[in-house]
Motif scaffolding. Sequence first.
Motif, short mmCIF file in Angstrom:
data_model
loop_
_atom_site.label_atom_id
_atom_site.label_comp_id
_atom_site.label_asym_id
_atom_site.label_seq_id
_atom_site.Cartn_x
_atom_site.Cartn_y
_atom_site.Cartn_z
N SER A 15 0.34 -1.38 -0.43
CA SER A 15 0.08 0.00 -0.01
C SER A 15 0.62 1.12 -0.11
N THR A 18 2.35 1.45 -3.77
CA THR A 18 1.70 2.30 -4.60
C THR A 18 0.99 3.87 -4.21
N ALA A 19 1.19 3.93 -2.74
CA ALA A 19 0.74 5.10 -2.39
C ALA A 19 1.72 6.66 -2.97
N MET A 22 1.96 6.69 -6.83
CA MET A 22 0.16 7.86 -6.90
C MET A 22 1.03 9.25 -6.76
N THR A 23 1.18 9.77 -5.17
CA THR A 23 1.52 10.96 -5.54
C THR A 23 2.94 11.53 -4.95
N ARG A 63 -8.16 6.47 -0.78
CA ARG A 63 -8.07 5.65 -1.63
C ARG A 63 -9.26 5.33 -2.09
N GLN A 64 -10.27 4.19 -1.26
CA GLN A 64 -11.20 3.69 -1.75
C GLN A 64 -12.74 5.03 -2.02
N ASN A 74 -11.96 11.84 -7.18
CA ASN A 74 -10.48 11.52 -6.28
C ASN A 74 -9.75 10.70 -7.15
N SER A 75 -8.96 11.58 -7.23
CA SER A 75 -7.27 11.34 -7.90
C SER A 75 -5.59 11.36 -7.51
N ALA A 76 -4.53 11.61 -7.13
CA ALA A 76 -4.12 11.83 -6.04
C ALA A 76 -4.09 12.90 -6.87
N TYR A 113 -3.84 8.34 1.69
CA TYR A 113 -3.93 6.29 0.27
C TYR A 113 -3.03 5.00 0.74
N SER A 114 -1.85 5.18 1.66
CA SER A 114 -1.28 4.21 2.08
C SER A 114 -2.86 3.36 3.42
#
Length: 115
Positions: A15, A18-19, A22-23, A63-64, A74-76, A113-114
């Motif tokens: 997680s 991924t975060a 994304m950011t 994130r969900q 909801n986007s970074a 997001y994590s």
Amino acid sequence: MAGPAAMAWSSRQQSERTARAMTGGDPDHAPELMRRYGCAGCHTIAGITGADGQVGPPLTGLRQRVYIGGVANNSADNLVQWIVSPRTFSPRTAMPATGITEAEARDVAAYLYSR
């Protein structure tokens, strides 16, 4: 065979990777930033001591979610901009502009997001 603790740790690591991707932020910097800029006073935030505010929504599972602040997809990039300048998206929001920089907001977004 890996136990539940090892699986949870592995999931958390995935997680966070991924975060970060994304950011472009570092979630390790976020706890101090969220205290400094007052996020912890208004929101309940998992993993942040004293972050039990009831003014804004809890920030777990962000994130969900479909929307940020109920108004932006909801986007970074939207999350980062919401953190920096929420009134750009919603002029009547109760969330203040805190003075956080975009780089700092990327760290906070990575943390959120994590989780």
